[in-house]
Every structure is written in C-alpha cells, then in structure tokens.
Design a protein around this motif. Structure first.
Motif, PDB file in Angstrom:
ATOM      1  N   ARG A  68       0.840  -1.196   0.000  1.00  0.00           N
ATOM      2  CA  ARG A  68       0.000   0.000   0.000  1.00  0.00           C
ATOM      3  C   ARG A  68       0.872   1.241   0.000  1.00  0.00           C
ATOM      4  NH1 ARG A  68      -3.045  -3.103  -1.571  1.00  0.00           N
ATOM      5  NH2 ARG A  68      -4.990  -3.878  -0.679  1.00  0.00           N
ATOM      6  N   ASN A 122       3.888 -11.219  -3.392  1.00  0.00           N
ATOM      7  CA  ASN A 122       3.805 -11.174  -4.853  1.00  0.00           C
ATOM      8  C   ASN A 122       5.137 -10.738  -5.435  1.00  0.00           C
ATOM      9  OD1 ASN A 122       0.742 -11.480  -5.474  1.00  0.00           O
ATOM     10  ND2 ASN A 122       0.859 -10.034  -3.762  1.00  0.00           N
ATOM     11  N   SER A 124       7.361  -9.623  -8.943  1.00  0.00           N
ATOM     12  CA  SER A 124       7.268  -9.128 -10.318  1.00  0.00           C
ATOM     13  C   SER A 124       8.274  -9.850 -11.205  1.00  0.00           C
ATOM     14  CB  SER A 124       7.584  -7.636 -10.354  1.00  0.00           C
ATOM     15  OG  SER A 124       6.610  -6.931  -9.663  1.00  0.00           O
ATOM     16  N   ASP A 184      -0.169 -16.954  -9.794  1.00  0.00           N
ATOM     17  CA  ASP A 184      -1.225 -15.980  -9.477  1.00  0.00           C
ATOM     18  C   ASP A 184      -2.055 -15.670 -10.718  1.00  0.00           C
ATOM     19  OD1 ASP A 184      -2.674 -14.185  -7.958  1.00  0.00           O
ATOM     20  OD2 ASP A 184      -0.948 -12.944  -7.414  1.00  0.00           O
ATOM     21  N   GLU A 244     -16.604 -13.629  -2.807  1.00  0.00           N
ATOM     22  CA  GLU A 244     -17.331 -12.498  -2.227  1.00  0.00           C
ATOM     23  C   GLU A 244     -18.619 -12.881  -1.504  1.00  0.00           C
ATOM     24  OE1 GLU A 244     -17.684  -9.482  -5.255  1.00  0.00           O
ATOM     25  OE2 GLU A 244     -15.516  -9.110  -5.267  1.00  0.00           O
ATOM     26  N   TYR A 263     -13.318 -10.999  -0.163  1.00  0.00           N
ATOM     27  CA  TYR A 263     -13.990 -10.067   0.738  1.00  0.00           C
ATOM     28  C   TYR A 263     -14.983 -10.778   1.649  1.00  0.00           C
ATOM     29  CZ  TYR A 263     -12.060  -6.311  -2.209  1.00  0.00           C
ATOM     30  OH  TYR A 263     -11.234  -5.464  -2.881  1.00  0.00           O
TER      31      TYR A 263
HETATM   32  P1  C2E Z   1      -3.174  -9.990  -6.736  1.00  0.00           P
HETATM   33  O1  C2E Z   1      -1.861 -10.478  -6.243  1.00  0.00           O
HETATM   34  O2  C2E Z   1      -3.924 -10.865  -7.655  1.00  0.00           O
HETATM   35  O3  C2E Z   1      -4.002  -9.666  -5.411  1.00  0.00           O
HETATM   36  C1  C2E Z   1      -5.400  -9.812  -5.305  1.00  0.00           C
HETATM   37  C2  C2E Z   1      -6.087  -8.480  -5.419  1.00  0.00           C
HETATM   38  O4  C2E Z   1      -7.497  -8.705  -5.358  1.00  0.00           O
HETATM   39  C3  C2E Z   1      -5.790  -7.502  -4.293  1.00  0.00           C
HETATM   40  O5  C2E Z   1      -5.880  -6.201  -4.847  1.00  0.00           O
HETATM   41  C4  C2E Z   1      -6.930  -7.746  -3.324  1.00  0.00           C
HETATM   42  O6  C2E Z   1      -7.185  -6.658  -2.478  1.00  0.00           O
HETATM   43  C5  C2E Z   1      -8.067  -7.968  -4.296  1.00  0.00           C
HETATM   44  N1  C2E Z   1      -9.145  -8.776  -3.735  1.00  0.00           N
HETATM   45  C6  C2E Z   1      -9.068  -9.763  -2.809  1.00  0.00           C
HETATM   46  N2  C2E Z   1     -10.261 -10.303  -2.555  1.00  0.00           N
HETATM   47  C7  C2E Z   1     -11.143  -9.659  -3.343  1.00  0.00           C
HETATM   48  C8  C2E Z   1     -12.563  -9.779  -3.548  1.00  0.00           C
HETATM   49  O7  C2E Z   1     -13.261 -10.599  -2.941  1.00  0.00           O
HETATM   50  N3  C2E Z   1     -13.121  -8.952  -4.459  1.00  0.00           N
HETATM   51  C9  C2E Z   1     -12.376  -8.035  -5.164  1.00  0.00           C
HETATM   52  N4  C2E Z   1     -13.017  -7.257  -6.045  1.00  0.00           N
HETATM   53  N5  C2E Z   1     -11.047  -7.899  -4.993  1.00  0.00           N
HETATM   54  C10 C2E Z   1     -10.441  -8.702  -4.100  1.00  0.00           C
HETATM   55  P2  C2E Z   1      -4.776  -5.077  -4.554  1.00  0.00           P
HETATM   56  O8  C2E Z   1      -4.323  -5.148  -3.134  1.00  0.00           O
HETATM   57  O9  C2E Z   1      -5.332  -3.787  -5.058  1.00  0.00           O
HETATM   58  O10 C2E Z   1      -3.562  -5.524  -5.453  1.00  0.00           O
HETATM   59  C11 C2E Z   1      -3.668  -5.548  -6.839  1.00  0.00           C
HETATM   60  C12 C2E Z   1      -2.485  -6.218  -7.479  1.00  0.00           C
HETATM   61  O11 C2E Z   1      -1.292  -5.445  -7.279  1.00  0.00           O
HETATM   62  C13 C2E Z   1      -2.156  -7.597  -6.908  1.00  0.00           C
HETATM   63  O12 C2E Z   1      -3.016  -8.573  -7.466  1.00  0.00           O
HETATM   64  C14 C2E Z   1      -0.721  -7.749  -7.343  1.00  0.00           C
HETATM   65  O13 C2E Z   1      -0.655  -8.150  -8.683  1.00  0.00           O
HETATM   66  C15 C2E Z   1      -0.203  -6.334  -7.233  1.00  0.00           C
HETATM   67  N6  C2E Z   1       0.524  -6.177  -5.949  1.00  0.00           N
HETATM   68  C16 C2E Z   1       0.052  -5.831  -4.729  1.00  0.00           C
HETATM   69  N7  C2E Z   1       1.055  -5.810  -3.824  1.00  0.00           N
HETATM   70  C17 C2E Z   1       2.185  -6.170  -4.474  1.00  0.00           C
HETATM   71  C18 C2E Z   1       3.561  -6.336  -4.090  1.00  0.00           C
HETATM   72  O14 C2E Z   1       3.952  -6.191  -2.919  1.00  0.00           O
HETATM   73  N8  C2E Z   1       4.433  -6.694  -5.084  1.00  0.00           N
HETATM   74  C19 C2E Z   1       4.031  -6.906  -6.359  1.00  0.00           C
HETATM   75  N9  C2E Z   1       4.958  -7.262  -7.261  1.00  0.00           N
HETATM   76  N10 C2E Z   1       2.761  -6.780  -6.758  1.00  0.00           N
HETATM   77  C20 C2E Z   1       1.831  -6.408  -5.824  1.00  0.00           C
END
Ligand code: C2E
Ligand code: MG
Ligand code: MG
Ligand code: MG
Length: 296
Positions: A68, A122, A124, A184, A244, A263
């Motif tokens: 975040r 996660n 990259s 993933d 969800e 969620y």
């Molecule tokens: P991701 O790794 O596929 O993470 C899942 C995303 O789906 C997360 O969004 C999470 O908050 C969201 N999510 C989980 N459950 C639900 C649900 O029930 N409904 C919906 N609509 N969404 C849900 P977030 O946190 O916004 O992260 C988005 C993407 O950003 C992640 O997808 C990942 O690809 C990337 N990311 C986040 N943190 C990191 C990190 O530390 N390093 C790297 N390389 N990528 C990251």
C-alpha cells in the motif's frame, strides 16, 4: 454549413480534451515514478494482509501481503497503478526488498505472539530474474529465525514467461529453500498447464474474474470446476481469490478447492488489525467435496 462548422469545432474541442486528459495522466505517471523513489525512505509504504481459509479445516493459517502507498499529496495510489510504474521505471526491486524485510520482521512478531501464519508475497518479473533473491531470503530467514515454510511466493504466468530460463533458475532456488510457489491470476495468461508444470509450482491461484460471479454465472462455475480438477490431477493445490459470498465459498469447497480468499472472509487489513481479527476468528465449517460423500 453551420452544422459542419459545429461538428468541426466539437471535434477539435474533444480532441483537445483528449490531449489534455492524456497530458494529465502522463504528468501523474511522471510524478508517481519520481516520488516512488523516496516512498520507502519517507515511510509512505505499508503492508495490508488478507487472510486465506483452508476449506477442509475452516481455519486461517495463511495470508497474502499486499503493498500500500499513501502519496503525500495525491493520497492512496492503488498497487495496480504504482506496481506497473515501478516495474517499468526500475524501482520495483527496491520496493520488493523493503516488502520482504518488512514481512519477515512482522512474521517474527506474530510468531512471538503465538500466531504461526504463513505469508504469501507477490513477485514481479524483475524479481524472479534477480539472481540474488534466494540468497537474500536465506539471510532474512536466518536473521529473523524463520522457517522457510512461513513464506510463499505468488507470481503470474506472464511475469515468469518474460524470461523463462532466468525465472526457472530463481524459482528452483527458492523451492530448494523450502518456499512454496503459486501461479497468481491463473487463467488470465496464455501459457498452458503443460508449460506451467515444467516450473517448480505448488499451487494455482484462480483469478478473481472467474471466481467473483461463480454463484450466478454457470460458465464461470464450469471453468473453475475444470481448473480445480486439472490442478489436482497435476498434484497442485488450488486457491480461489475474489470469493465475495458465502454461496461462492460453499460452492468452491464442494468442488474441492483447497483455499479461499476474498472479501467474504476478510478484506486486506493492517498487521495489528489482522492480529485482532485472528484472535477473534473461530473456524468455519464448509461443505465437503461432493465426491467424498457420493462415492459408494
Ligand atoms: P493480486 O496479487 O492478484 O491480489 C489480489 C487483489 O485482489 C488484491 O488487490 C486484493 O485486495 C483484491 N481482492 C481480494 N479479494 C477480493 C474480492 O473478494 N473482491 C475483489 N473485487 N477484490 C479482491 P490489490 O491489493 O489492489 O492488489 C492488486 C495487485 O497489485 C495484486 O493482485 C498484485 O498483482 C499487485 N501487488 C500488490 N502488492 C504487491 C507487491 O507487494 N508486489 C508486487 N509485485 N505486486 C503487488
Ligand atoms: Mg497475489
Ligand atoms: Mg491474483
Ligand atoms: Mg492480480
């Protein structure tokens, strides 16, 4: 003629708006790229943790770390926006390194409190080709007295396929350390399971776009069911993200899905909030796979 003139004027106007919109977008990206470089030092980053549930036991022993960023003037910037920029501008490794260190310190704290959680991070594309990653992780495990099973990796097919040979080297090293690896967003890429099976992979994480509407969309249910079956027949664990509703959770558990995240169970939250959440959580009972009941 008036109409033509008006149209031309409107066209020029919308064209200009488009360019201005693009400029604005471009400026925002440049600002974010610049400020990302100081985000770690300025303490603007934090980690949200989202629990995963084991369908068989109804318990929570794993969670995912999600980065975040609160920008000082632009406010919350979603990872879907800044991670891509960090990847393209070369600051992703610095962010990943910060995250790894931060998560390991948090794991040590949780273990002292008696919470034996495993955290997924996660990675990259540029992380998985980083030849020093495994060594750095081994050092962190040593420093924080962690078992390698307390960490796992989530990586997308596309990140791995950018440079399969280099990625393969890193993933093998991580695997040898005892770190579990999940693919993933499974289903959104173009690689076949045969390609994926060549990698040292332990789990498939089905993308939320197939899971979110599983309780209403028959096609999604079909896709998820066959993914779970295929995954299992290849010896992989299957995780569903984007769960969800209770109905979706019950369906997935009935299909034999191993872990649920979404969620319905919990949204991502800060470490202290997660500690409280874990303390008050009582295991849930989900329906068992149909086959184990139906087989005579
Ligand atoms: P991701 O790794 O596929 O993470 C899942 C995303 O789906 C997360 O969004 C999470 O908050 C969201 N999510 C989980 N459950 C639900 C649900 O029930 N409904 C919906 N609509 N969404 C849900 P977030 O946190 O916004 O992260 C988005 C993407 O950003 C992640 O997808 C990942 O690809 C990337 N990311 C986040 N943190 C990191 C990190 O530390 N390093 C790297 N390389 N990528 C990251
Ligand atoms: Mg993930
Ligand atoms: Mg995902
Ligand atoms: Mg994703």
């Amino acid at each position: 003629a008036d109409i033509a003139l008006d149209m031309a004027r409107r066209h020029r106007h919308s064209h200009q708006q488009y360019i201005e919109g693009q400029d604005e977008q471009h400026l925002r990206q440049l600002t974010l790229i610049r400020d990302l470089q100081d985000a770690v030092a300025n303490g603007e980053l934090w980690v949200a943790y989202q629990p995963k549930m084991d369908c068989r036991t109804g318990t929570v022993t794993q969670c995912e770390a999600l980065m975040r960023w609160r920008h000082p003037s632009l406010g919350f910037v979603p990872p879907d926006e800044f991670i891509g920029l960090a990847e393209r501008s070369g600051s992703i490794r610095m962010l990943s390194q910060w995250l790894l260190e931060h998560v390991c310190a948090q794991l040590e704290t949780w273990q002292r409190q008696g919470h034996y959680l495993s955290v997924a991070i996660n990675l990259s594309a540029s992380d998985v080709v980083d030849q020093r990653l495994a060594l750095r992780l081994a050092e962190l495990f040593e420093r924080y007295q962690l078992a390698p099973e307390s960490l796992s990796i989530e990586v997308t097919e596309s990140a791995v396929m950018q440079d399969v040979d280099a990625a393969m080297g890193t993933l093998l090293e991580l695997h040898r350390l005892g770190i579990r690896i999940a693919i993933d967003d499974y289903g959104t890429g173009y690689s076949s399971l045969a390609q994926i099976k060549r990698l040292p992979v332990d789990a498939l994480k089905i993308d939320k776009s197939f899971v979110q509407a599983i309780d209403t969309q028959k096609d999604d249910l079909t896709i998820v069911r066959s993914t779970i079956e295929m995954g299992h027949s290849l010896g992989l664990e299957v995780v569903a993200e984007g769960v969800e509703s209770r109905t979706s959770a019950d369906l997935l558990s009935t299909l034999g899905c191993d872990y649920l995240q979404g969620y319905w169970l919990a949204k991502p939250m800060g470490s202290e909030q997660l500690t409280e959440w874990l303390d008050s959580f009582t295991p849930l009972s989900l329906p068992h796979p149909a086959s184990s009941i139906e087989t005579p």
